[in-house]
Design a protein around this motif. Structure first.
Motif, PDB file in Angstrom:
ATOM      1  N   ASP A 108      93.981  19.841  12.906  1.00  0.00           N
ATOM      2  CA  ASP A 108      92.588  19.421  12.819  1.00  0.00           C
ATOM      3  C   ASP A 108      92.514  17.950  13.248  1.00  0.00           C
ATOM      4  OD1 ASP A 108      89.876  19.731  12.448  1.00  0.00           O
ATOM      5  OD2 ASP A 108      89.954  19.458  10.289  1.00  0.00           O
ATOM      6  N   ALA A 109      92.089  17.029  12.363  1.00  0.00           N
ATOM      7  CA  ALA A 109      91.993  15.623  12.741  1.00  0.00           C
ATOM      8  C   ALA A 109      93.229  14.818  12.366  1.00  0.00           C
ATOM      9  CB  ALA A 109      90.764  14.997  12.086  1.00  0.00           C
ATOM     10  N   GLN A 110      94.238  15.461  11.793  1.00  0.00           N
ATOM     11  CA  GLN A 110      95.407  14.740  11.295  1.00  0.00           C
ATOM     12  C   GLN A 110      96.514  14.677  12.343  1.00  0.00           C
ATOM     13  OE1 GLN A 110      96.005  12.994   8.450  1.00  0.00           O
ATOM     14  NE2 GLN A 110      97.950  12.483   9.431  1.00  0.00           N
ATOM     15  N   PRO A 111      96.869  13.469  12.806  1.00  0.00           N
ATOM     16  CA  PRO A 111      97.982  13.349  13.753  1.00  0.00           C
ATOM     17  C   PRO A 111      99.327  13.546  13.060  1.00  0.00           C
ATOM     18  CG  PRO A 111      97.032  11.183  13.282  1.00  0.00           C
ATOM     19  CD  PRO A 111      96.195  12.182  12.565  1.00  0.00           C
ATOM     20  N   MET A 112     100.158  14.408  13.641  1.00  0.00           N
ATOM     21  CA  MET A 112     101.476  14.744  13.101  1.00  0.00           C
ATOM     22  C   MET A 112     102.529  14.189  14.053  1.00  0.00           C
ATOM     23  SD  MET A 112     100.275  16.435  10.515  1.00  0.00           S
ATOM     24  CE  MET A 112     101.723  17.213   9.800  1.00  0.00           C
ATOM     25  N   LEU A 113     103.263  13.199  13.596  1.00  0.00           N
ATOM     26  CA  LEU A 113     104.254  12.511  14.428  1.00  0.00           C
ATOM     27  C   LEU A 113     105.554  13.316  14.417  1.00  0.00           C
ATOM     28  CD1 LEU A 113     105.017   9.972  16.073  1.00  0.00           C
ATOM     29  CD2 LEU A 113     105.699   8.914  13.902  1.00  0.00           C
ATOM     30  N   CYS A 114     105.794  14.064  15.509  1.00  0.00           N
ATOM     31  CA  CYS A 114     106.963  14.944  15.533  1.00  0.00           C
ATOM     32  C   CYS A 114     108.117  14.385  16.365  1.00  0.00           C
ATOM     33  CB  CYS A 114     106.582  16.335  16.028  1.00  0.00           C
ATOM     34  SG  CYS A 114     105.858  16.405  17.668  1.00  0.00           S
ATOM     35  N   ARG A 115     107.885  13.347  17.159  1.00  0.00           N
ATOM     36  CA  ARG A 115     108.942  12.642  17.859  1.00  0.00           C
ATOM     37  C   ARG A 115     108.513  11.190  18.033  1.00  0.00           C
ATOM     38  NH1 ARG A 115     111.462  16.371  16.641  1.00  0.00           N
ATOM     39  NH2 ARG A 115     113.034  17.551  17.838  1.00  0.00           N
ATOM     40  N   GLY A 116     109.492  10.271  17.978  1.00  0.00           N
ATOM     41  CA  GLY A 116     109.192   8.860  18.109  1.00  0.00           C
ATOM     42  C   GLY A 116     108.940   8.207  16.757  1.00  0.00           C
ATOM     43  N   THR A 117     108.555   6.936  16.805  1.00  0.00           N
ATOM     44  CA  THR A 117     108.379   6.172  15.576  1.00  0.00           C
ATOM     45  C   THR A 117     106.918   5.770  15.366  1.00  0.00           C
ATOM     46  OG1 THR A 117     108.698   3.980  16.574  1.00  0.00           O
ATOM     47  CG2 THR A 117     110.686   5.209  15.934  1.00  0.00           C
ATOM     48  N   ARG A 118     106.593   5.556  14.099  1.00  0.00           N
ATOM     49  CA  ARG A 118     105.248   5.080  13.777  1.00  0.00           C
ATOM     50  C   ARG A 118     104.973   3.723  14.440  1.00  0.00           C
ATOM     51  NH1 ARG A 118     101.785   6.113   9.425  1.00  0.00           N
ATOM     52  NH2 ARG A 118     103.436   7.315   8.381  1.00  0.00           N
ATOM     53  N   ASP A 119     105.978   2.857  14.469  1.00  0.00           N
ATOM     54  CA  ASP A 119     105.781   1.536  15.071  1.00  0.00           C
ATOM     55  C   ASP A 119     105.386   1.644  16.537  1.00  0.00           C
ATOM     56  OD1 ASP A 119     106.310   0.247  12.706  1.00  0.00           O
ATOM     57  OD2 ASP A 119     108.387  -0.237  13.196  1.00  0.00           O
ATOM     58  N   SER A 127      94.903   3.628  15.960  1.00  0.00           N
ATOM     59  CA  SER A 127      94.164   4.416  14.960  1.00  0.00           C
ATOM     60  C   SER A 127      94.935   5.658  14.545  1.00  0.00           C
ATOM     61  CB  SER A 127      92.782   4.797  15.486  1.00  0.00           C
ATOM     62  OG  SER A 127      92.876   5.587  16.661  1.00  0.00           O
ATOM     63  N   TYR A 128      95.710   6.244  15.449  1.00  0.00           N
ATOM     64  CA  TYR A 128      96.546   7.383  15.095  1.00  0.00           C
ATOM     65  C   TYR A 128      97.799   6.925  14.347  1.00  0.00           C
ATOM     66  CZ  TYR A 128      93.759  10.274  18.312  1.00  0.00           C
ATOM     67  OH  TYR A 128      92.749  10.940  18.947  1.00  0.00           O
ATOM     68  N   GLY A 129      98.369   5.793  14.784  1.00  0.00           N
ATOM     69  CA  GLY A 129      99.566   5.294  14.135  1.00  0.00           C
ATOM     70  C   GLY A 129      99.344   4.964  12.670  1.00  0.00           C
ATOM     71  N   LYS A 130      98.160   4.485  12.335  1.00  0.00           N
ATOM     72  CA  LYS A 130      97.871   4.087  10.962  1.00  0.00           C
ATOM     73  C   LYS A 130      97.846   5.274  10.002  1.00  0.00           C
ATOM     74  CE  LYS A 130      95.147   0.047  12.321  1.00  0.00           C
ATOM     75  NZ  LYS A 130      93.783  -0.522  12.413  1.00  0.00           N
ATOM     76  N   ILE A 131      97.486   6.459  10.499  1.00  0.00           N
ATOM     77  CA  ILE A 131      97.288   7.587   9.582  1.00  0.00           C
ATOM     78  C   ILE A 131      98.225   8.759   9.861  1.00  0.00           C
ATOM     79  CG2 ILE A 131      94.862   6.975   9.250  1.00  0.00           C
ATOM     80  CD1 ILE A 131      94.149   9.388  11.049  1.00  0.00           C
ATOM     81  N   CYS A 132      99.146   8.607  10.810  1.00  0.00           N
ATOM     82  CA  CYS A 132      99.993   9.743  11.193  1.00  0.00           C
ATOM     83  C   CYS A 132     100.901  10.172  10.043  1.00  0.00           C
ATOM     84  CB  CYS A 132     100.818   9.416  12.432  1.00  0.00           C
ATOM     85  SG  CYS A 132     102.118   8.196  12.163  1.00  0.00           S
ATOM     86  N   THR A 133     101.268  11.446  10.064  1.00  0.00           N
ATOM     87  CA  THR A 133     102.200  12.015   9.098  1.00  0.00           C
ATOM     88  C   THR A 133     103.470  12.423   9.833  1.00  0.00           C
ATOM     89  OG1 THR A 133     100.436  12.856   7.675  1.00  0.00           O
ATOM     90  CG2 THR A 133     102.593  13.902   7.478  1.00  0.00           C
TER      91      THR A 133
END
Length: 268
Positions: A108-119, A127-133
Motif C-alpha cells: 500500500d503506502a508503506q515502503p519496504m526496504l528489501c535491499r540497500g540501506t536506509r541511509d 520521504s521514503y527513507g524516513k518511514i521505510c521498514t
C-alpha cells in the motif's frame, strides 16, 4: 466529458511542499463538478497520491498511479498490473553489485526496504527513507517497486541501464536524481492514459495531460494535447505540444479552470 490528467511532483506540487496547494485542488474539484474526469497521473502509489492531495477524494477519484500500473475512475480500480516476485529477486541481485544502491517495494503506502540501506534511501528519496521498514524480498507479486542509488544523475542513469540490460521484461525510467521507476515492458503512463481514454469513450481531442520531466515523456508523446509547465526539463518541453507557466505559479490550476469552462487556454 474531457479527461484531464496531471503529473504531481513539480507539475502541481511545488518542490519542497508537502501538499498540492488548495487553489490547484479547488480547480480540479471544479472540473470534476463540471462533469470531467480529472486526476493525477503519477509514479506515486494511489495512497500516496491521496495524501499529497490532502486526502481530497474528489481530486483523486480518477487516478493513474504507479506509472500506469493502477488505473482508477469514479473511485473504483479498473486496472492493475503487477511485477512478478521473481523479477524483483533478479533486480535485487543486480543492485547488490552496485555501490550505494538498493531496492524498495510497497505494501500500500508503506515502503519496504528489501535491499540497500536506509541511509542511502534517505539520500535518494528522503520521504521514503524516513518511514521505510526493513524487509526480506516479497514472496508475492508487487505493484510498486523502485530502485535507488545515493549518487548523482549519471549514477542513476547507469543503474537504470544496468537493470534494463539484466531484466529485459521490465522498463526503467529516471524521474529524479537517485531514483528509478520500474514498469512492465511496454506499459507506462502513456499506455495507461490511452487505456483510460478508451475505457471512458473519449476522443483524442478531449484528453489533456500535464507534465514536467522525463518520466512524463510517454504520456506527453502519447496524447495529442500534451502540456508542459515552464519549469519542465528541455526534453519534456520539447515533447509537449502546448506550454504554460511554472508549477510555482499554479499554472495547471489556471489551465484546468479554463478547460472546465469550455475554453482552450494553450499556446505553443
Amino acid at each position: 466529458m474531457r479527461l484531464i490528467l496531471t503529473d504531481i511532483d513539480r507539475t502541481v506540487l511545488p518542490f519542497g511542499e508537502q501538499v498540492v496547494p488548495e487553489r490547484t485542488r479547488a480547480a480540479l474539484r471544479a472540473a470534476v463538478a463540471a462533469g470531467h474526469a480529472v486526476g493525477p497521473c503519477t509514479g506515486r502509489s494511489a495512497s500516496w497520491a491521496k495524501i499529497l492531495f490532502d486526502n481530497d477524494d474528489a481530486c483523486v477519484s480518477t487516478c493513474i498511479a504507479t506509472n500506469g500500473l493502477q488505473v482508477y475512475h469514479a473511485g473504483e480500480k479498473i486496472l492493475e498490473k503487477t511485477i512478478p516476485a521473481e523479477l524483483v529477486a533478479r533486480m535485487a541481485q543486480v543492485v547488490e553489485d552496485v555501490e550505494h544502491a538498493g531496492l524498495v517495494y510497497f505494501e500500500d503506502a508503506q515502503p519496504m526496504l528489501c535491499r540497500g540501506t536506509r541511509d542511502d534511501l534517505l539520500v535518494a528519496f528522503p520521504s521514503y527513507g524516513k518511514i521505510c521498514t526493513p524487509s526480506e524480498l516479497p514472496a508475492h507479486d508487487v505493484v510498486k517497486v523502485n530502485a535507488f542509488v545515493a549518487g548523482d544523475l549519471d549514477a542513476t542513469y547507469e543503474l537504470a541501464h544496468t537493470l534494463s540490460a539484466e531484466v529485459a521484461e521490465l522498463d526503467f525510467d529516471v524521474p529524479q536524481v537517485g531514483f528509478t521507476n520500474i514498469m512492465p515492458a511496454g506499459w507506462n503512463k502513456g499506455a495507461a492514459a490511452l487505456y483510460l481514454r478508451d475505457y471512458l469513450g473519449i476522443s483524442e481531442d478531449d484528453v489533456f495531460v500535464f507534465g514536467d520531466a522525463e518520466n512524463d515523456l510517454t504520456m506527453l508523446e502519447a496524447v495529442k494535447n500534451s502540456v508542459a509547465v515552464a519549469n519542465a526539463t528541455p526534453t519534456a518541453a520539447a515533447a509537449a505540444r502546448w506550454h504554460i507557466g511554472p508549477c510555482a505559479d499554479e499554472a495547471v490550476a489556471d489551465a484546468v479552470l479554463a478547460l472546465a469552462r469550455g475554453e482552450f487556454p494553450f499556446t505553443r
